[in-house]
Scaffold this motif. Structure first.
Motif, PDB file in Angstrom:
ATOM      1  N   PHE A 177     -22.838 -32.659 -22.229  1.00 54.45           N
ATOM      2  CA  PHE A 177     -23.722 -33.187 -23.255  1.00 54.45           C
ATOM      3  C   PHE A 177     -24.324 -32.054 -24.092  1.00 54.45           C
ATOM      4  O   PHE A 177     -24.465 -32.178 -25.312  1.00 54.45           O
ATOM      5  N   TYR A 181     -23.762 -31.620 -28.357  1.00 54.64           N
ATOM      6  CA  TYR A 181     -24.752 -31.412 -29.417  1.00 54.64           C
ATOM      7  C   TYR A 181     -24.560 -30.064 -30.098  1.00 54.64           C
ATOM      8  O   TYR A 181     -24.714 -29.946 -31.329  1.00 54.64           O
ATOM      9  N   VAL A 188     -21.163 -39.302 -27.932  1.00 57.22           N
ATOM     10  CA  VAL A 188     -21.295 -38.849 -26.545  1.00 57.22           C
ATOM     11  C   VAL A 188     -21.038 -40.054 -25.646  1.00 57.22           C
ATOM     12  O   VAL A 188     -21.005 -41.195 -26.117  1.00 57.22           O
ATOM     13  N   THR A 212     -23.788 -40.216 -31.558  1.00 55.78           N
ATOM     14  CA  THR A 212     -24.796 -39.209 -31.239  1.00 55.78           C
ATOM     15  C   THR A 212     -26.044 -39.394 -32.091  1.00 55.78           C
ATOM     16  O   THR A 212     -27.166 -39.240 -31.606  1.00 55.78           O
ATOM     17  N   TYR A 216     -32.287 -37.163 -30.093  1.00 54.43           N
ATOM     18  CA  TYR A 216     -32.059 -36.383 -28.890  1.00 54.43           C
ATOM     19  C   TYR A 216     -31.402 -37.236 -27.814  1.00 54.43           C
ATOM     20  O   TYR A 216     -31.459 -38.461 -27.844  1.00 54.43           O
ATOM     21  N   PHE A 217     -30.774 -36.529 -26.831  1.00 56.36           N
ATOM     22  CA  PHE A 217     -29.978 -37.219 -25.821  1.00 56.36           C
ATOM     23  C   PHE A 217     -30.797 -38.208 -25.011  1.00 56.36           C
ATOM     24  O   PHE A 217     -30.313 -39.293 -24.682  1.00 56.36           O
ATOM     25  N   ASP A 218     -32.042 -37.857 -24.680  1.00 57.45           N
ATOM     26  CA  ASP A 218     -32.832 -38.770 -23.854  1.00 57.45           C
ATOM     27  C   ASP A 218     -33.086 -40.104 -24.543  1.00 57.45           C
ATOM     28  O   ASP A 218     -33.313 -41.119 -23.893  1.00 57.45           O
ATOM     29  N   LEU A 220     -30.835 -41.745 -26.068  1.00 59.10           N
ATOM     30  CA  LEU A 220     -29.617 -42.547 -25.891  1.00 59.10           C
ATOM     31  C   LEU A 220     -29.466 -43.083 -24.470  1.00 59.10           C
ATOM     32  O   LEU A 220     -28.649 -43.986 -24.238  1.00 59.10           O
ATOM     33  N   ARG A 280     -31.303 -29.502 -29.924  1.00 59.37           N
ATOM     34  CA  ARG A 280     -30.887 -30.692 -29.189  1.00 59.37           C
ATOM     35  C   ARG A 280     -30.001 -30.321 -27.997  1.00 59.37           C
ATOM     36  O   ARG A 280     -30.090 -30.921 -26.927  1.00 59.37           O
ATOM     37  N   ALA A 284     -30.316 -31.124 -23.693  1.00 53.39           N
ATOM     38  CA  ALA A 284     -29.315 -32.028 -23.103  1.00 53.39           C
ATOM     39  C   ALA A 284     -28.480 -31.293 -22.068  1.00 53.39           C
ATOM     40  O   ALA A 284     -27.302 -31.579 -21.893  1.00 53.39           O
TER      41      ALA A 284
END
Length: 351
Positions: A177, A181, A188, A212, A216-218, A220, A280, A284
């Motif tokens: 991950f 980014y 992703v 994506t 930010y990943f959190d 998603l 980002r 991640a």
């Protein structure tokens, strides 16, 4: 194995002080244990890897789960398996190698269903001998801090599958991950694939993809986790049908290693979109990572925790603060600017 009269896992639990009852599940630590005989270990090591085209076998299957996800994942896995007519007969979890563990192994023990064997171990060489008495039909791995040895993969008659955090083959390895980014991937997701000797190399049984986006990943994770049961159900259905999976395109393979520390320091002279991706990426990280890119703002080192690309001032110098609103900063980049609503001071060791 021929001639075996007792299970190493069960006999270990009977030792004084070596086992406990948590959440109704029998469990043990594999610390300084002698498991099985040398002859048995050699026989296990001689087993061939299970091919990726097993015959279709109807339920019920005996399934062993390898994971260090939090306890909720164990409950989800059990519910999914039971809904498909299978039985979770064992769980393997681990504190993990130094710097790679999540510290969730006791939560997993507590969440294990009553009557399910749970092995907490940092010794991969012991696992095949300890799991053989469970007679697994299938191994399912989901977020596990060790490479599962070949003799373990060879145990179940159907083989072993893995839920990989990342899209294969482009994002193999522990930091998939983060690299997604860093390189600006448009999507992703997760991949379910057959386990084999190589790291994240086995044929693919299914993938879950989400855009994506600019966040930010959190942000998603709720969407991804909500769709994971469907992904796993589809993969298990393919296993039941004897599906060998789709071979990975090795020409597209990329190993997502841990980041070098040199990549942590922000160069505000780069385009805002690149700096945004860098920030980002550092939020991640794979397991054991220390999150947060570091930027120097008005002479102070800040760990940058959240960013958004915004309009800048082309006449301002890179790294200058265009605006302050409480803790929120707008920092000029080489092309455009970054809104920084979350950051924290950090000390940079002297070289």
């Amino acid at each position: 194995m021929p001639g075996r009269t007792s299970s190493p896992l069960l006999s270990t639990r009977r030792r004084a002080g070596s086992g406990e009852e948590r959440g109704g599940a029998s469990w043990c630590y594999d610390d300084h244990l002698a498991v099985g005989s040398m002859q048995e270990t050699m026989m296990l090591n001689d087993l061939p890897l299970v091919p990726h085209s097993p015959p279709a076998i109807p339920p019920p299957w005996r399934v062993v789960l390898f994971t260090d996800f939090a306890g909720e994942a164990v409950i989800m896995a059990r519910q999914l398996l039971e809904a498909m007519g299978h039985k979770l007969v064992g769980i393997v979890t681990s504190p993990g190698p130094r710097g790679r563990g999540r510290g969730t192994h006791l939560d997993i023990v507590a969440a294990a269903p009553r009557g399910t064997d749970v092995l907490v171990s940092n010794r991969p060489a012991h696992w095949a001998a300890m799991l053989a008495p469970l007679r697994p039909d299938l191994i399912v791995s989901a977020s596990f801090p060790w490479v599962i040895p070949d003799d373990v993969i060879a145990l179940p008659r159907l083989g072993a599958i893995n839920l990989h955090g990342g899209l294969l083959p482009e994002r193999r390895g522990p930091n998939s991950f983060g690299w997604a980014y860093r390189l600006g991937d448009p999507e992703v997701g997760f991949t379910v694939h057959w386990l084999e000797s190589g790291l994240d190399t086995g044929p693919i049984l299914g993938q879950l993809r989400v855009p994506t986006g600019d966040g930010y990943f959190d942000e998603l994770l709720p969407t991804l986790f909500a769709q994971l049961p469907g992904l796993m159900a589809g993969a298990l259905a393919k296993v039941a049908a004897g599906d060998p999976g789709a071979p990975q395109d090795e020409s597209q393979a990329f190993y997502a290693s841990d980041f070098d520390e040199e990549y942590r320091l922000i160069d505000w002279g780069r385009p805002a979109s690149e700096v945004h991706n860098q920030c980002r990426a550092w939020m991640a990280l794979g397991r054991g990572g220390n999150p947060g890119a570091i930027g120097i703002v008005d002479g102070q080192a800040l760990r940058i925790l959240r960013t958004r690309v915004t309009a800048g001032d082309p006449t301002a110098s890179a790294g200058s603060v265009l605006q302050r609103d409480g803790d929120t900063l707008v920092v000029q980049c080489g092309d455009g600017a970054l809104l920084v609503p979350e950051h924290a001071p950090v000390s940079i060791p002297a070289e």
